[in-house]
Design a protein around this motif. Structure first.
Motif, mmCIF file in Angstrom:
data_model
loop_
_atom_site.group_PDB
_atom_site.id
_atom_site.type_symbol
_atom_site.label_atom_id
_atom_site.label_comp_id
_atom_site.label_asym_id
_atom_site.label_seq_id
_atom_site.Cartn_x
_atom_site.Cartn_y
_atom_site.Cartn_z
ATOM 1 N N LEU A 163 0.933 -1.396 0.167
ATOM 2 C CA LEU A 163 0.028 -0.192 0.369
ATOM 3 C C LEU A 163 1.321 1.191 0.063
ATOM 4 C CD1 LEU A 163 -2.290 -2.058 2.362
ATOM 5 C CD2 LEU A 163 -3.439 -0.195 0.841
ATOM 6 N N ARG A 213 2.893 3.084 6.765
ATOM 7 C CA ARG A 213 4.605 2.570 7.045
ATOM 8 C C ARG A 213 3.402 2.193 8.178
ATOM 9 N NH1 ARG A 213 9.827 6.039 6.947
ATOM 10 N NH2 ARG A 213 10.224 6.075 4.424
ATOM 11 N N TRP A 214 3.790 0.725 8.426
ATOM 12 C CA TRP A 214 2.685 0.049 9.410
ATOM 13 C C TRP A 214 3.559 -0.030 10.653
ATOM 14 C CZ3 TRP A 214 -1.996 1.472 7.784
ATOM 15 C CH2 TRP A 214 -2.254 0.161 6.996
ATOM 16 N N LYS A 227 10.765 -7.332 1.605
ATOM 17 C CA LYS A 227 10.146 -5.905 1.692
ATOM 18 C C LYS A 227 8.637 -5.249 1.093
ATOM 19 C CE LYS A 227 11.103 -3.088 5.878
ATOM 20 N NZ LYS A 227 10.550 -2.997 6.414
ATOM 21 N N ARG A 228 8.138 -4.559 1.112
ATOM 22 C CA ARG A 228 7.109 -4.375 0.816
ATOM 23 C C ARG A 228 7.370 -2.493 1.022
ATOM 24 N NH1 ARG A 228 1.318 -6.327 0.589
ATOM 25 N NH2 ARG A 228 1.155 -5.390 2.157
ATOM 26 N N GLN A 229 7.206 -1.606 0.281
ATOM 27 C CA GLN A 229 7.058 0.361 0.315
ATOM 28 C C GLN A 229 6.206 0.372 1.438
ATOM 29 O OE1 GLN A 229 4.735 2.848 -2.384
ATOM 30 N NE2 GLN A 229 3.673 0.998 -3.178
ATOM 31 N N PRO A 278 8.544 5.633 0.064
ATOM 32 C CA PRO A 278 8.535 4.100 -0.062
ATOM 33 C C PRO A 278 9.902 3.530 1.167
ATOM 34 C CG PRO A 278 8.246 4.822 -1.551
ATOM 35 C CD PRO A 278 8.436 6.158 -1.218
ATOM 36 N N LEU A 279 9.674 2.512 1.348
ATOM 37 C CA LEU A 279 10.891 1.831 2.617
ATOM 38 C C LEU A 279 11.728 0.818 1.837
ATOM 39 C CD1 LEU A 279 8.474 1.227 6.152
ATOM 40 C CD2 LEU A 279 10.420 2.592 5.920
ATOM 41 N N ASN A 280 10.853 0.959 0.938
ATOM 42 C CA ASN A 280 12.394 -0.203 -0.289
ATOM 43 C C ASN A 280 12.460 0.691 -1.510
ATOM 44 O OD1 ASN A 280 9.646 -0.193 -2.012
ATOM 45 N ND2 ASN A 280 9.066 -1.948 -2.231
#
Lengths: 323, 307
Positions: free
Chosen positions: A95, A99-100, A171-173, B248-250
């Protein structure tokens, strides 16, 4: 002879007459039968058309994606199946803009184990197969013991993902670390790499292997599970997509879990459904990470077991509920 | 003497046990009444809510098919549950206890009353008592809420007005709550504020609360006492949050990321190592070829000399 001739000739002509007669009757009959068939067919067709188009008042209640209960006529329902490729793609994408983050309040956990059973139910696991487990902790001889639920920490610097040789775990966004059981070769490098022991391996045939036969694999649920591959906590990625709290979070009877979006600086308690500011909650209660010295940057925070509202009765009390 | 002690102990224990099980509802909560009359439509809406939120534990009313938990969730049609006053039933569903979750943060007051109306549908003897419209000193007609943003003071001004004698007049003494929409629920900001004589309540907007990439936040303004005001709320979007965009974290290059996101140092180290090793091998091969060739030349020279 003559007689014969006389008799044969009329017979011949009779035959001729017969044949001409039969052609005529044939056409006559053909016309009649054709007309009858056309009329009958038309009648049947109109009946069929009516049957198809007639209003059917048999309604079915359906819960929409945005959590609204609606009624739709049963005959208007179309079964749509998400194909594997699309599911895999959206599972890899995650999603956008999220950032969960999870917060676990150790002061409230009394080992009710509802999170564990809800999780095992959702992911088709046996009672001894854990994505999340509550551990009995005691730091030293003179400190008080406490229960600690431990799911996957969904690290921002995940050692398990770094060692995967086939890009099965990723790892996802939105921060979730997932496993693609379709790619996993079962090498278990990730199990060895994870400092939190968050991963499990399917040594035996998964629990509902026969019931799940033919079900399209969902990368966000790890169902159907596959023998010889890895499984672990997924932060209930399928539920988050629907705007719902994870299975464990919403099933806790004691208000242990908070879950939310770090980008919105908010977490919601799974039991009371009350929403708090994440930064304030962590600041006020002294939130911490597990093993921060490893530099894994977990997405799960813990609140220390202070001001507990109940007695710790040791390992004997497996199921303790608030009453 | 001993026996009497024992008896007192037993009696006190039993009473303790009973009081522990009893669910005490404050008197004023127990006496509260639904603001609207129960009808088929409220029962139907309540039934839908019941099926969504309650049925998984309490089962179908009147069928005694509740989930076997300890303590057992009572059947809504049972005398145990129907013995509650409307207010007590509302309070218990709203607040929850033990395994029974609290629904005050998931269902609005009106929805909770609809659930009560559904449960009352299984009691033939039930006669409803509807609450008189609360007046707050004025009779509230056509209530309106308005939100204004004061940029200098970082404050939200909330105005509550109602029609009185055909003119719009402020409503004093109305308790209001303001919340910001977040992914899993509403985050209440700055507690509860009461309107003054001008019908104005002021909320301090919390500092540093993230909005979307342009700073927009969705606000919801509601009265605390939904019974008095009815189902009035204001949903609005204002650009008063902190504009927040986090990649985004990636996105970053990292050891754990996909091949395309390999760290530069790793890529360079790898490429340089591979190229050096292969270069060395090629160099050695070339040298061997040169030696071989010079040997051939020597051979042919010595041969021609011999000839």
């Amino acid at each position: 002879m003559n007689d014969k001739k006389l008799t044969t000739e009329p017979e011949h002509t009779k035959k001729m007459e017969d044949s001409s007669n039969s052609r005529r009757t044939f056409f006559k009959r053909f016309g009649l039968i054709g007309a009858a068939a056309a009329t009958g067919g038309a009648a049947i067709y109109t009946g069929f058309e009516y049957e198809v188009s007639k209003p059917n008042h048999d309604f079915v209640k359906v819960l929409t994606a945005d959590n609204k209960l609606v009624e739709v006529p049963r005959d208007q329902i179309k079964n749509l199946t998400m194909d594997l490729t699309r599911k895999q793609q959206q599972g890899r994408d995650g999603l956008a803009g999220r950032r969960w983050v999870m917060v676990i309040d150790l002061a409230k956990c009394r080992n009710a184990r509802k999170c564990i059973t809800a999780c095992q139910g959702a992911h088709h696991l046996r009672p001894y197969e854990y994505h999340i487990n509550t551990l009995v902790m005691q730091e030293s001889e003179n400190t008080a013991p406490y229960y600690m639920p431990k799911p996957c920490q969904h690290c921002d610097n995940p050692p398990c993902v770094a060692v995967c040789p086939v890009d099965a775990t990723f790892k996802r966004q939105d921060g979730i670390v997932l496993i693609d059981n379709e790619r996993c070769i079962g090498c278990r490098f990730c199990v060895a790499a994870c400092p939190y022991s968050a991963r499990m391996f399917h040594w035996e045939e998964p629990l509902q292997v026969e019931a799940d036969n033919g079900v399209t694999y969902d990368i966000e649920l790890n169902v159907p599970q596959k023998k010889g591959t890895i499984s672990k906590c997924l932060f209930s990625a399928d539920r988050l997509r629907e705007g719902k709290l994870p299975y464990c979070v919403s099933s806790c009877p004691n208000g242990v879990y908070y879950f939310g979006d770090e980008n919105q600086d908010a977490v919601t308690n799974g039991t009371t459904k009350e929403t708090f500011r994440l930064s304030q909650l962590l600041k006020d209660n002294g939130g911490y990470h597990l093993m921060p010295e490893l530099g894994t940057k977990p997405r799960v925070y813990y609140l220390p077991p202070k001001n507990r509202l109940f007695e710790f009765n040791g390992e004997g009390d497996k199921v303790v509920e608030q009453g | 003497m001993k026996i009497s002690y024992l008896l007192t102990a037993i009696i006190s224990l039993v009473t303790l046990q009973v009081s522990a099980q009893e669910w005490v509802v404050p008197a004023e909560k127990s006496a509260s009444l639904s603001p609207f009359a129960f009808s088929d439509s409220t029962r139907k809406a309540g039934g839908d809510l019941y099926n969504l939120n309650c049925k998984s534990c309490h089962g179908d009313p009147g069928k005694n098919n509740a989930v076997k938990l300890v303590p057992m969730p009572p059947d809504p049609a049972s005398a145990q549950l129907q013995g509650n006053s409307d207010g007590a039933m509302f309070h218990k569903v709203a607040e929850g206890r033990g395994l029974m979750p609290a629904f005050k943060n998931t269902l609005s007051a009106s929805d909770l009353w609809r659930v009560v109306s559904f449960i009352r549908g299984f009691n033939e003897k039930y006669v409803q008592e509807v609450a008189q419209k609360l007046s707050l000193g004025t009779s509230l007609e056509n209530v309106k809420f308005a939100i204004n943003w004061n940029n200098e003071l970082n404050q939200l001004q909330v105005t509550v007005t109602a029609l009185k004698a055909l003119t719009r007049q402020p409503v004093p003494g109305a308790e209001m709550k303001l919340s910001v929409r977040r992914y899993f629920g509403n985050l209440q900001v700055d507690g509860v504020h009461t309107t003054d004589n001008q019908g104005v309540a002021v909320f301090n907007f919390p500092k540093g609360l993230p909005g979307d990439s342009l700073g927009f936040v969705q606000l919801q303004l509601k009265p605390v006492d939904e019974t008095a005001f009815g189902e009035i709320k204001v949903d609005t979007t204002m650009a008063i949050g902190v504009p927040t965009y986090r990649p985004p974290l990636n996105k970053e290059r990292a050891m754990w990321n996909v091949v395309g996101k390999t760290p530069i140092w790793l890529l360079l180290t790898y490429l340089i190592t591979v190229l050096t090793v292969w270069g060395l091998i090629v160099y050695v091969m070339l040298q061997l070829r040169a030696i071989y060739k010079s040997g051939e030349e020597d051979d042919s020279r010595s041969k021609s000399k011999v000839e």
